[in-house]
Design a protein around this motif. Structure first.
Motif, PDB file in Angstrom:
ATOM      1  N   LEU A   1       1.031  -1.213  -0.017  1.00  0.00           N
ATOM      2  CA  LEU A   1      -0.061   0.048   0.215  1.00  0.00           C
ATOM      3  C   LEU A   1       0.840   1.206  -0.035  1.00  0.00           C
ATOM      4  O   LEU A   1       0.533   2.230  -0.697  1.00  0.00           O
ATOM      5  CB  LEU A   1      -1.042   0.168   1.301  1.00  0.00           C
ATOM      6  CG  LEU A   1      -2.089  -1.188   1.142  1.00  0.00           C
ATOM      7  CD1 LEU A   1      -2.748  -0.981   2.609  1.00  0.00           C
ATOM      8  CD2 LEU A   1      -3.126  -0.958   0.012  1.00  0.00           C
TER       9      LEU A   1
ATOM     10  N   GLU B   1      -4.686  -6.099  -1.555  1.00  0.00           N
ATOM     11  CA  GLU B   1      -4.384  -4.825  -1.750  1.00  0.00           C
ATOM     12  C   GLU B   1      -5.427  -4.361  -3.134  1.00  0.00           C
ATOM     13  O   GLU B   1      -5.948  -3.087  -3.082  1.00  0.00           O
ATOM     14  CB  GLU B   1      -2.835  -4.648  -2.331  1.00  0.00           C
ATOM     15  CG  GLU B   1      -1.991  -4.690  -1.041  1.00  0.00           C
ATOM     16  CD  GLU B   1      -1.752  -6.294  -1.053  1.00  0.00           C
ATOM     17  OE1 GLU B   1      -1.199  -6.658  -0.065  1.00  0.00           O
ATOM     18  OE2 GLU B   1      -2.086  -7.072  -1.948  1.00  0.00           O
TER      19      GLU B   1
ATOM     20  N   LEU C   1       2.029   1.986  -3.495  1.00  0.00           N
ATOM     21  CA  LEU C   1       0.843   2.333  -4.390  1.00  0.00           C
ATOM     22  C   LEU C   1       0.793   4.105  -3.795  1.00  0.00           C
ATOM     23  O   LEU C   1       0.406   4.750  -4.631  1.00  0.00           O
ATOM     24  CB  LEU C   1      -0.453   1.770  -4.229  1.00  0.00           C
ATOM     25  CG  LEU C   1      -0.290   0.282  -4.576  1.00  0.00           C
ATOM     26  CD1 LEU C   1      -1.494  -0.573  -4.259  1.00  0.00           C
ATOM     27  CD2 LEU C   1      -0.039   0.155  -6.035  1.00  0.00           C
TER      28      LEU C   1
ATOM     29  N   LEU D   1      -8.637  -1.273  -2.318  1.00  0.00           N
ATOM     30  CA  LEU D   1      -8.708   0.097  -2.711  1.00  0.00           C
ATOM     31  C   LEU D   1      -9.969   0.352  -3.234  1.00  0.00           C
ATOM     32  O   LEU D   1     -10.334   1.384  -3.706  1.00  0.00           O
ATOM     33  CB  LEU D   1      -7.808   0.114  -4.012  1.00  0.00           C
ATOM     34  CG  LEU D   1      -6.035  -0.079  -3.689  1.00  0.00           C
ATOM     35  CD1 LEU D   1      -5.329  -0.024  -4.983  1.00  0.00           C
ATOM     36  CD2 LEU D   1      -5.787   0.934  -2.660  1.00  0.00           C
TER      37      LEU D   1
ATOM     38  N   ASP E   1      -1.472   7.051  -5.480  1.00  0.00           N
ATOM     39  CA  ASP E   1      -2.831   6.536  -5.403  1.00  0.00           C
ATOM     40  C   ASP E   1      -3.295   6.833  -4.146  1.00  0.00           C
ATOM     41  O   ASP E   1      -2.984   6.637  -3.093  1.00  0.00           O
ATOM     42  CB  ASP E   1      -3.029   4.933  -5.596  1.00  0.00           C
ATOM     43  CG  ASP E   1      -4.331   4.388  -5.685  1.00  0.00           C
ATOM     44  OD1 ASP E   1      -5.197   4.983  -5.171  1.00  0.00           O
ATOM     45  OD2 ASP E   1      -4.205   3.291  -6.479  1.00  0.00           O
TER      46      ASP E   1
ATOM     47  N   ALA F   1      -4.890   4.208  -1.755  1.00  0.00           N
ATOM     48  CA  ALA F   1      -3.842   3.576  -0.917  1.00  0.00           C
ATOM     49  C   ALA F   1      -3.404   4.380   0.318  1.00  0.00           C
ATOM     50  O   ALA F   1      -3.438   3.712   1.386  1.00  0.00           O
ATOM     51  CB  ALA F   1      -2.855   3.281  -1.806  1.00  0.00           C
TER      52      ALA F   1
END
Length: 447
Positions: free
Chosen positions: A35, A132, A38, A136, A43, A46
Motif C-alpha cells: 500500500l 491490496e 501505491l 482500494l 494513489d 492507498a
C-alpha cells in the motif's frame, strides 16, 4: 411481502454481507509495504487505506454493525420467504405439524447456507488472494459509511476502547518488520518461484552478519601466506610467484609478530620498474602498510564497520593471547553474503552425495551446516561455543577428534572422515532414524 420482492431482498442482503466480509478481510490482509508503494505512486485510495490501518477501530466497528444487522434481517426475511414453499411441498408426505417443523428447519438451513457460501466463504477467499487490489475498491464506500454511522460508531468504539484499557490490551497494530519477517517473506517468495534460491540465501546471509563471527569467514593461520621483514628480493619474488594473492601479511621473525602488509600491485610495480624489493625500507610511499588488527570474537557486521572506519579491506585476527588466528578481507565478507551467487575460488565446503549424505569441510560455518541439512540451529547443543563444524565436533567429543570418530545429534550422524594433523578436513553427515536425543558416539578403537 410478495415472494419476488422477498427473494430480491435476500439477494441484496447477501450482497451487502459479502461486501462487508470482503472489506473486513482485505483491510486486515493488505500489506502495508504494498500500500505504501501505491501511495507513493500517487494513489489516494492507498493512502486512505493506510490511514485506516493505523487506526482501524472505526472501520471494523462499521463492519460489525453492518454484518450483525444483515444477519438479523436475513434470518427474519429468509424464514418467512422460504418456509411456506417447503411446508406446501412436504404436506403431501408428512403431517401438517411435521411439515411445518421440517419446513422451518429446511428454510433456516437453506438461507444460512446461502449466506455462508456467498457472503462469507467466497468473498473472504477472494480478499485473501488479492487484498491490496480489493481494499482500494472498498475503501471509498466504507469511508462514506463510517461518516454516515458516525454516532453509532463513536458509541461502540468508545466502549471497545474502554474494554481495551480495562483489560490492558494493545490498542494499535504493531507494523514493525523484523528480520524474521523478511526471512519468512523471502522464503515464501522462493517457494512460489518468484525469487531464486540463491537470492533468498543472500538475504539470509545478510542477517547472519550480526551473529557469525570472523572465524567463520577468515583464512586460518595455517593457510596464511606471509612474508618476513628479512626476506630478500629473491625470496619475496619466489613466494609471490608460487602463491599469488592480492595482499600479503608481513611479519617480523614469526607470524605472531605482525609488522604490516603489502599489496601485490605495489610489488608488481617494483618488478616492472626493475627496482629491488625490500620490506625494511620505509621512505614515504614505502611498500609496508599499517595493518588493521581485530579480535577473534567480532561479528562479520562489526568487522565491516571496522573496515569502514579504518578505510581498509584487510585485517589480521588475533585471539586473547595476541596470537594470530587468521586474516580476513572485505572480499571474504562479501563472499559470505553472496554465497552461491558468486563462483567460489576453492572447492565447495558442502557436497551432497548421491546416497543423500553430505560431505563437509571441517571449517564449514555451523549456520551453513544446519541450513544444508534443514535442521533448527536454535536446537544445537551448547550453541555459541563454536562457529564451525569442527568446533561443534570438538565441543561434543570434549577432545580433538580423530578419524572415524562420530557424533550423533537429533537424527543426524557426523563422522570424521579425514584429519590432517589436528585439522578436521572432511566430515560425513548422514540422516538416521534415531530419536531427537543428542548423544556422542563412542570413538572407534584404534588398531
Amino acid at each position: 411481502m410478495e415472494p419476488p420482492v422477498t427473494f430480491l431482498l435476500i439477494a441484496l442482503l447477501i450482497l451487502v454481507s459479502a461486501f462487508l466480509s470482503l472489506s473486513e478481510i482485505s483491510m486486515a490482509a493488505a500489506r502495508r509495504l504494498k500500500l505504501r508503494q501505491l501511495a507513493d505512486a500517487g494513489d489516494a485510495r492507498a493512502l486512505g487505506a493506510l490511514e485506516i490501518q493505523e487506526r482501524p477501530g472505526n472501520y471494523f466497528t462499521v463492519v460489525q454493525i453492518g454484518q450483525n444487522m444483515v444477519a438479523i434481517l436475513g434470518g427474519i426475511v429468509g424464514e418467512g420467504a422460504l418456509t411456506p414453499y417447503f411446508v406446501s411441498a412436504l404436506e403431501h408426505v408428512a403431517s401438517a405439524k411435521a411439515a411445518a417443523t421440517i419446513g422451518f428447519i429446511a428454510s433456516f438451513v437453506t438461507v444460512t447456507s446461502l449466506f455462508v457460501l456467498f457472503s462469507d466463504l467466497l468473498p473472504k477467499r477472494l480478499a485473501m488472494v488479492s487484498p491490496e487490489a480489493l481494499v482500494l475498491r472498498v475503501v471509498g464506500p466504507m469511508r462514506l459509511w463510517m461518516w454516515l454511522l458516525r454516532p453509532a460508531v463513536w458509541i461502540f468504539d468508545s466502549l471497545a476502547n474502554l474494554l481495551i484499557r480495562l483489560f490492558r490490551l494493545p490498542a494499535e497494530r504493531d507494523d514493525r518488520v523484523t528480520s524474521a519477517d523478511i526471512r519468512a517473506m523471502a522464503e515464501a517468495s522462493a517457494q512460489a518461484g518468484l525469487m531464486a534460491l540463491g537470492e533468498q540465501q543472500m538475504i539470509e546471509n545478510v542477517f547472519e552478519l550480526e551473529t557469525r563471527t570472523v572465524e567463520s569467514a577468515m583464512t586460518t593461520r595455517e593457510r596464511i601466506v606471509y612474508l618476513l621483514l628479512d626476506d630478500s628480493d629473491e625470496q619475496i619474488r619466489s613466494r609471490v610467484a608460487a602463491q599469488p594473492h592480492s595482499t600479503y601479511l608481513v611479519c617480523d621473525q614469526n607470524i605472531d609478530q605482525v609488522a604490516g602488509y603489502v599489496d601485490a600491485p605495489d610489488l608488481f610495480q617494483r618488478v616492472l620498474q626493475n627496482e629491488s624489493i625490500s620490506l625494511k625500507e620505509q621512505p614515504a610511499g614505502g611498500l609496508l602498510r599499517k595493518v588493521l588488527i581485530v579480535p577473534d570474537r567480532l561479528t562479520l557486521s562489526e568487522v565491516l564497520e571496522q573496515f569502514r572506519q579504518a578505510h581498509e579491506d584487510f585485517a589480521v585476527i588475533v585471539n586473547e593471547y595476541s596470537l594470530v588466528v587468521g586474516i580476513i578481507t572485505l572480499n571474504d565478507v562479501m563472499s559470505t553474503v553472496m554465497g552461491s551467487l558468486v563462483a567460489p575460488g576453492d572447492e565447495e565446503q558442502i557436497v551432497r552425495r548421491a546416497d543423500g549424505s553430505w560431505l563437509m569441510d571441517g571449517l564449514t560455518p555451523i549456520g551453513d551446516v544446519t541450513r544444508a541439512i534443514h535442521a533448527d540451529p536454535a536446537l544445537l547443543p551448547q550453541r555459541g561455543q563454536y562457529d564451525t563444524l569442527a568446533g561443534f565436533l570438538m565441543v561434543m567429543l570434549r577432545r580433538i577428534p580423530r578419524r572415524t570418530d562420530a557424533v550423533s545429534w537429533g537424527s543426524y550422524r557426523f563422522e570424521v572422515m579425514d584429519v590432517d594433523g589436528y585439522k578436521i578436513d572432511q566430515v560425513m553427515v548422514t540422516q538416521t532414524d534415531g530419536d531427537a536425543a543428542e548423544k556422542v558416539a563412542e570413538p572407534a578403537a584404534e588398531g
